[in-house]
Design an enzyme around this catalytic site. Structure first.
Site, PDB file in Angstrom:
ATOM      1  N   ARG A 225       0.854  -1.179   0.000  1.00 24.50           N
ATOM      2  CA  ARG A 225       0.000   0.000   0.000  1.00 24.50           C
ATOM      3  C   ARG A 225       0.894   1.234   0.000  1.00 24.50           C
ATOM      4  O   ARG A 225       2.071   1.167   0.351  1.00 24.50           O
ATOM      5  CB  ARG A 225      -0.893   0.015   1.232  1.00 24.50           C
ATOM      6  N   HIS A 226       0.316   2.342  -0.394  1.00 26.93           N
ATOM      7  CA  HIS A 226       1.035   3.607  -0.260  1.00 26.93           C
ATOM      8  C   HIS A 226       1.347   3.852   1.214  1.00 26.93           C
ATOM      9  O   HIS A 226       0.750   3.239   2.117  1.00 26.93           O
ATOM     10  CB  HIS A 226       0.179   4.754  -0.806  1.00 26.93           C
ATOM     11  N   ASN A 232      -5.668   9.134   5.650  1.00 31.07           N
ATOM     12  CA  ASN A 232      -5.625   8.020   6.607  1.00 31.07           C
ATOM     13  C   ASN A 232      -5.656   8.553   8.040  1.00 31.07           C
ATOM     14  O   ASN A 232      -6.353   8.021   8.906  1.00 31.07           O
ATOM     15  CB  ASN A 232      -4.360   7.181   6.421  1.00 31.07           C
ATOM     16  N   ARG A 276      -0.421   9.712  -3.599  1.00 34.45           N
ATOM     17  CA  ARG A 276       0.144   8.994  -2.465  1.00 34.45           C
ATOM     18  C   ARG A 276       0.923   7.744  -2.876  1.00 34.45           C
ATOM     19  O   ARG A 276       1.866   7.358  -2.195  1.00 34.45           O
ATOM     20  CB  ARG A 276      -0.937   8.650  -1.437  1.00 34.45           C
ATOM     21  N   GLU A 296      -7.570   3.701  -6.515  1.00 36.96           N
ATOM     22  CA  GLU A 296      -8.401   3.146  -5.450  1.00 36.96           C
ATOM     23  C   GLU A 296      -9.861   3.031  -5.874  1.00 36.96           C
ATOM     24  O   GLU A 296     -10.325   3.746  -6.787  1.00 36.96           O
ATOM     25  CB  GLU A 296      -8.280   4.024  -4.196  1.00 36.96           C
ATOM     26  N   HIS A 361      -3.490   0.716  -3.527  1.00 36.33           N
ATOM     27  CA  HIS A 361      -4.398   1.097  -2.455  1.00 36.33           C
ATOM     28  C   HIS A 361      -5.047  -0.140  -1.825  1.00 36.33           C
ATOM     29  O   HIS A 361      -4.993  -1.228  -2.384  1.00 36.33           O
ATOM     30  CB  HIS A 361      -5.464   2.037  -3.007  1.00 36.33           C
TER      31      HIS A 361
END
Length: 426
Positions: A225-226, A232, A276, A296, A361
């Site tokens: 994932r980023h 977040n 990201r 995403e 994502h």
């Protein structure tokens, strides 16, 4: 977007694997199952070797000698049991594509299976893996001696020698497919040449298209994932926010983690178009490609909201998503099923490539991971995929090996269990 499952209605296909040992048949069979299951088409592999091992767990090469009548009898019984279970699965579980994974090296054996299928109105489709690439064969032999259930607990070198002798026994009777009236795909040296004959249905064409993109050379896929993002931290979904300070630290440390796992192997990095992921891959010293398909899951009118806000504003939608997260589509957005459909070109390209790293994502990574690990659809949207973790996947003939490398960098947890509101954990 619709699924592919409607295309398979009222069709049942038996994919009959053909080829000498160490030609990648089991790996190809498992890949077909994974691919079709991922597309919501009921598929299952019936490995004749597994049935044979119920009676003869660790046979020597002599068991497979054409002159060994007892060995021939037991192998035929195993094939009968596998086919019987496959037909039962077709009837009782509405199976669509059954894969009969065995050598099936003689015309006599193939004609016997052909007759059984035709009597049950099951479409037979042969997939032959023909290979004379000695390097590839030796690599498969090395893989088999360490992963095959036939050689568990045995000395690796003795196992490799016995396996070579087994191959020689099969070579004595091997007859390649050449009949013009059969539906078949012949993969020569694992895709360097593909021969296609009498493909007659949409679903068969889908399988052919997939097979044309395959190779069975050893390789790994890395997923991440980023890094932790500003959204977040605030509990918001979607958007195109920048990384947080801890996310940027993960980006700086990622090259070291990747180097530890990849070594000196060539690598290409794929990211989404969102900031990201590109910021996370910024310091990786490899060729990079950007894919819109890796963006995403589109949250539609819920984009930029927290789960608490979604629950308060759209309580019915919040409950409906918990009830069936895979099928639920955000108003004006996407479902997990929609993401799977748009990821199909990514999967095809992944199967064509060797060592690839994907920075993407949570929802997208879940879908890709589910493909390689054959995770059921109802479970894949609920898998926990933490931030700041590098996942290494290595496809093998009898499964995919997974290694997770956790970076020593704190991050929020974005995981929400079914039936619970999101609670950001610092």
């Amino acid at each position: 977007m619709a699924s592919y499952s409607f295309q398979a209605e009222n069709v049942q296909i038996c994919v009959i694997m053909v080829g000498l040992p160490a030609r990648g048949k089991s790996l190809i069979a498992q890949k077909i199952v994974r691919y079709l299951t991922w597309l919501s088409i009921r598929a299952k592999c019936f490995n004749v070797g597994n049935y044979r091992r119920l009676e003869t767990a660790h046979p020597t090469a002599e068991f497979f000698d054409v002159n060994n009548s007892e060995g021939e009898r037991l192998r035929k019984l195993a094939a009968e049991a596998a086919i019987r279970d496959m037909f039962r699965w077709f009837d009782q579980e509405q199976g669509v594509v059954g894969i009969l994974d065995a050598t099936n090296t003689t015309k006599t054996r193939r004609n016997w299976i052909l007759d059984l299928c035709r009597k049950r109105n099951v479409e037979p489709m042969f997939v032959e893996s023909w290979c004379d690439d000695e390097d590839l064969i030796m690599q498969n032999i090395m893989d088999v001696k360490t992963t095959s259930p036939d050689y568990v607990g045995q000395d690796p070198e003795k196992a490799a020698l016995d396996f070579r002798n087994r191959i020689r026994n099969y070579e004595k009777v091997y007859e390649t497919i050449s009949e013009r009236d059969l539906t078949y795909v012949k993969l020569i040296n694992v895709g360097s040449q593909v021969i296609i004959n009498r493909i007659q249905s949409y679903l068969e064409s889908r399988i052919v298209y997939y097979l044309m993109n395959l190779h069975i050379k050893p390789r790994c896929i890395w997923l991440s994932r980023h890094g932790e993002s500003a959204f977040n931290l605030s509990g918001k979904i979607g958007g195109d926010s920048d990384l947080s300070e801890r996310g940027r630290e993960y980006a700086r440390q990622l090259p070291r983690l990747v180097k530890m796992s990849v070594g000196d192997r060539p690598l290409t990095v794929w990211t989404s178009t969102l900031k990201r992921t590109q910021q996370t891959a910024k310091y990786l010293p490899y060729r990079q490609l950007t894919w819109k398909a890796l963006d995403e899951l589109d949250a539609g009118q819920c984009d930029g909201l927290t789960y608490e806000e979604i629950e308060n504003r759209y309580p019915d939608d919040f409950a409906a998503r918990d009830e069936n997260k895979y099928e639920y589509r955000y108003p004006g957005g996407e479902s997990y099923r929609d993401v799977v459909v748009r990821l199909e070109p990514i999967i095809m390209e992944l199967e064509r490539q060797e060592n690839i790293m994907i920075v993407t994502h949570q929802a997208v990574l879940r879908c890709i991971y589910a493909y390689f690990m054959n995770v059921p659809q109802d479970q894949s949207p609920w898998m926990e995929v933490p931030l700041h973790t590098l996942i290494q996947l290595e496809p093998k003939a009898y499964g995919t090996e997974v290694i997770r490398i956790k970076a020593d960098i704190p991050a929020v947890s974005t995981y929400r269990e079914k039936g619970q509101s999101a609670k950001i954990k610092k």
